[in-house]
Design a protein around this motif. Sequence first.
Motif, short mmCIF file in Angstrom:
data_model
loop_
_atom_site.label_atom_id
_atom_site.label_comp_id
_atom_site.label_asym_id
_atom_site.label_seq_id
_atom_site.Cartn_x
_atom_site.Cartn_y
_atom_site.Cartn_z
N ILE A 25 0.84 -1.20 0.00
CA ILE A 25 0.00 0.00 0.00
C ILE A 25 0.88 1.25 0.00
CG2 ILE A 25 -1.72 1.33 1.30
CD1 ILE A 25 -2.74 -1.35 2.44
N ALA A 26 1.96 1.19 0.78
CA ALA A 26 2.84 2.36 0.91
C ALA A 26 3.77 2.54 -0.29
CB ALA A 26 3.67 2.23 2.19
N GLY A 27 3.76 1.60 -1.21
CA GLY A 27 4.61 1.75 -2.39
C GLY A 27 6.02 1.23 -2.19
N LEU A 28 6.24 0.47 -1.11
CA LEU A 28 7.59 -0.04 -0.84
C LEU A 28 7.82 -1.43 -1.43
CD1 LEU A 28 7.95 1.15 2.84
CD2 LEU A 28 9.43 1.83 0.96
N VAL A 29 6.75 -2.08 -1.84
CA VAL A 29 6.89 -3.40 -2.47
C VAL A 29 6.18 -3.30 -3.82
CG1 VAL A 29 6.20 -5.81 -2.33
CG2 VAL A 29 6.98 -4.64 -0.29
N PRO A 30 6.81 -3.76 -4.89
CA PRO A 30 6.17 -3.65 -6.21
C PRO A 30 4.88 -4.47 -6.30
CG PRO A 30 8.32 -4.74 -6.35
CD PRO A 30 8.17 -4.27 -4.95
N VAL A 31 3.89 -3.84 -6.90
CA VAL A 31 2.59 -4.48 -7.07
C VAL A 31 2.50 -5.01 -8.49
CG1 VAL A 31 0.11 -4.03 -7.22
CG2 VAL A 31 1.45 -3.00 -5.37
N SER A 32 2.14 -6.28 -8.64
CA SER A 32 2.09 -6.83 -10.00
C SER A 32 0.66 -6.86 -10.56
CB SER A 32 2.70 -8.23 -10.03
OG SER A 32 2.18 -9.00 -8.96
N ALA A 33 -0.33 -6.84 -9.69
CA ALA A 33 -1.71 -6.79 -10.18
C ALA A 33 -2.61 -6.27 -9.06
CB ALA A 33 -2.17 -8.18 -10.62
N GLY A 34 -3.78 -5.81 -9.44
CA GLY A 34 -4.72 -5.30 -8.46
C GLY A 34 -4.57 -3.80 -8.24
N ARG A 35 -5.43 -3.25 -7.38
CA ARG A 35 -5.43 -1.80 -7.19
C ARG A 35 -5.50 -1.42 -5.72
NH1 ARG A 35 -8.63 2.09 -10.45
NH2 ARG A 35 -10.43 1.45 -9.19
N VAL A 36 -4.93 -0.27 -5.44
CA VAL A 36 -5.08 0.35 -4.12
C VAL A 36 -5.76 1.69 -4.37
CG1 VAL A 36 -3.91 1.22 -2.08
CG2 VAL A 36 -2.95 -0.73 -3.30
N VAL A 37 -6.89 1.91 -3.73
CA VAL A 37 -7.63 3.14 -3.96
C VAL A 37 -7.80 3.90 -2.65
CG1 VAL A 37 -9.83 4.13 -4.71
CG2 VAL A 37 -8.85 2.18 -5.94
N LEU A 38 -7.42 5.17 -2.66
CA LEU A 38 -7.56 6.02 -1.48
C LEU A 38 -8.51 7.16 -1.82
CD1 LEU A 38 -6.43 6.75 1.43
CD2 LEU A 38 -4.83 8.24 0.23
N ASP A 39 -9.62 7.25 -1.11
CA ASP A 39 -10.60 8.30 -1.39
C ASP A 39 -10.96 8.37 -2.86
OD1 ASP A 39 -11.06 9.23 1.13
OD2 ASP A 39 -9.36 10.63 1.08
N GLY A 40 -11.14 7.23 -3.47
CA GLY A 40 -11.55 7.21 -4.87
C GLY A 40 -10.42 7.38 -5.87
N ALA A 41 -9.22 7.71 -5.39
CA ALA A 41 -8.11 7.91 -6.33
C ALA A 41 -7.21 6.67 -6.31
CB ALA A 41 -7.30 9.14 -5.93
#
Lengths: 326, 304, 241
Positions: free
Chosen positions: C51-67
């Motif tokens: 979530i914090a961007g410290l581990v690479p994400v290969s699929a899926g989404r993280v959404v904060l307040d719609g963004a």
Amino acid sequence: MIGMISYLAFFATMAGILAIVVLGLNLQWGYTGLFNGGVVAFFGAGAYGTMLLGGRPELGQFGGYEWPFVFALAGGVVLAALIAWIVGMLTLRLRHDYLAIATFGVAVAFESVTRNAEWLTGGAKGLRGFPRPLEAAIGNNFAYGLFFLGMVLVVLGAVYWGLQRLVHSPYGRALRAIREDETAARSLGKNPARLRLQSFVIGSAIMGVAGGLYVAFYAFVSPQDLAPILTFQVWAMLIVGGAGNNRGAVLGAFLIWGAWTASGFALSKFAPQAMQLYTGSIQYILIGTVIVGMLLWRPQGLLPERIVTRFTKTAAKAGPTSKGAI
Amino acid sequence: MIQSIVDGILTGAIISLGAIGLTMVMHMLRFANFAYAELLAIGAYAALVFDALFAGLLPVLDTAFKPLTLTAALALATIIAMVITGASAVVIDWLVFKRIRAKADALSMVFASFGVALIVRNVLTLIFGHKAQLYSNDIAFAVVLSRDPLLLIKPDQVFVLVAALALMGLFHLVLTRTTFGYALRAVAENPALAQVSGVRLSAMITAVWMIGGGLSAAAGVFYALTNHLSPVLGHNFLLPVFAATIVGGIGSVHGAVLGGFIVGIASGLALMVLPSGYAPAMPFVIILAVLLVRPHGLFGEDHS
Amino acid sequence: MSAVLTVSALEAGYVRDLPILRQVNVSVEHASLTVIIGPNGAGKSTLIKAIAGLVPVSAGRVVLDGADITGIRPDQMGALGLAYVPQTDNIFRHLSIRENLALVLRRVEDRAARLDELYALFPPLAGKHKDRAGSLSGGQRQMLAVAMALATRPRVVLMDEPSAGLSPKIAAEVLDLARSLTGQGVTVLLVEQNVKQALRVADHCYILAEGRNQLDGPAAAILSDPLVGEIYLGGKRVGAA
Ligand SMILES: Nc1ncnc2c1ncn2[C@@H]1O[C@H](COP(=O)(O)OP(=O)(O)O)[C@@H](O)[C@H]1O
Ligand SMILES: [Mg+2]
């Protein structure tokens, strides 16, 4: 015709000697991931060691025991291995940079000694007078050149064969395991520090063998023969050939030595008079460019390692350092 | 004895300046950068070029501040050289190190740095020639500070020492009194946490190259001012600055400063008993001694 | 009630082609306290880091307040109103307490005033503000780490085992602090090993194992679920990761 063959034999002898050095480096860098910034010192230790034990006596000069070549060579190899062992003991448990810095330091210190300890190394003028093996028996210069080439190729073949056996044995797999993932290797019961030290010492000893052959070939050694550029040339050979592949190492040695000789020849022939002092610099820039260019565009070399492909370390993606990863 | 110590302090100040950036770069980017010392040479030559340029354009600038041989032209040129060298360090990082960092291990970086060093040194040789050069052809007379024991010192040397200490003091203030300095120290200690705390890593890397390049350029000019300038200047400082970082502990700025003085003074003293031909090897002996006694240096942490 | 932070079908890991998280879904309501529990190595820390961007994400989404904030640069978190308290090494030991806080407040206009507020909030830090953070006790370090996270007035706080290694009393205080944040409109996503205590203060709970969602529901329901009780609350505290 004889001149041509004789020159080719000369060229191939040098390339063969260098190929042995590259094989030694390949064990360290290619298979174990150890950085050797002072290749020239281990090559030089072999050369001076062999010369001191096997050379002819000279007044006021240490050494010159005229040992038979094989024994003198063995002595040179032991010297190279000993230096490697000391440096390795001090650095191999630390961060990899320490080995790089310490080996670079060894090369600088070695050069200082060869230039200054006249009683031991003859200083800047070097040491001369080495009974070349079987030279008297063969007599003829041309035939001797071919004989020597044969000898170098036999040694090269033996080193190649030995290393192939080594790296394909469980021992070699352990080395690569350490290179790829030290923690995992340790958890499998390997002792990384000891294996690294062994690999470093064996690789350096192989460089010492090449140094001994070099001395026997020229019957002469001086600090000029051990210019720091040798280290760079040997690296360029390994990276062009392909680190982690012994065939690549040999191929790289012949290719780079050919390119080096050819560029030197072309520059001395065609560069304007005013530039003649600077042909060395141009060649150095070429070597530097080969090293950097290969790392940027074809880090695996011409003949890549086949057994395992290195995966890129996570640290590269997660940030420039992995320490303090939270 | 006293003379050796004084000379050692002077060399030590120059080594310290060179080692500050190196220790930060080595710590932050996790590789021994063998191209780093070439920044000293780049800086010294950049100052040579701009010194000549300013002196040519505005001859008034070309008078020395007596008793120094330093001219206003050279002083200005040095400041410009610091910026240029910092920028060169950033450009080299973009061209080479950053790209290798993105896909390979630290060992490849060390390897590449040797290649870069070879290229930089020889390009400088091609441009400026092998010959040693001086900023000023005025003879710098040494002042006799004491006859027994004999102690000679040149005014330029005093200036260099003061200026080097001033630069280090300034950087110390930046590190301890500004949030930018906190950020630098934070990245050095824990890059991931620093990022989480809002520090942009790439900006800090650029900043460290700029600072390291600037300090190295000053070191190069200071050496050339008190000795001479040649394309091997950087190469000759390589082992001393590495020794300083190892003595101080990789990553410690204060350690690098102290390490620089220790290396300078120890080398100076050693050469009282050894022939001067062994000078290049002295830092190596110091490195071995440190590795034997205290592998992580005076202020270093365990990074094995 | 609306979700402030949603994680959907997330896959992330440290080495390419080797995902640690598989299809993880988490949704955190505004001003609630959501706790993630699970055995050691389940991927709880990895989820927070992703979530914090410290581990690479290969699929899926993280959404904060719609963004969509999937794969943000970690240094941009603060600007988005997101803060993160790491599990370990969560303070700069070589910096003083004041320097630690000032660093986080680097871009804040009225830094001095905010520092004073934080000292008022955490009095033990005020007395030692010139000391090196490395000299603090375990509880005080955790306090400093929380203070650093709260300094920029985030809307969402991610905390990774903030009570680990603390005495039961101090651990309870830390959890109460997390709870009290929700009263001020702050949304909290918490990873905990102190399962029982965490469930008492939490609104909602997710159970993660082997990088996958296992179970989720209101904290009270989870607390009284006999199956969960047997696996996770059986008195046996799983060693801290
Ligand atoms: N930096 C890392 N590099 C590679 N693998 C890691 C790293 N950190 C954790 N892992 C692996 O990821 C998995 C999940 O770890 P983690 O998220 O820390 O678990 P938890 O916090 O739930 O105990 C574990 O198998 C662990 O070995
Ligand atoms: Mg964890």
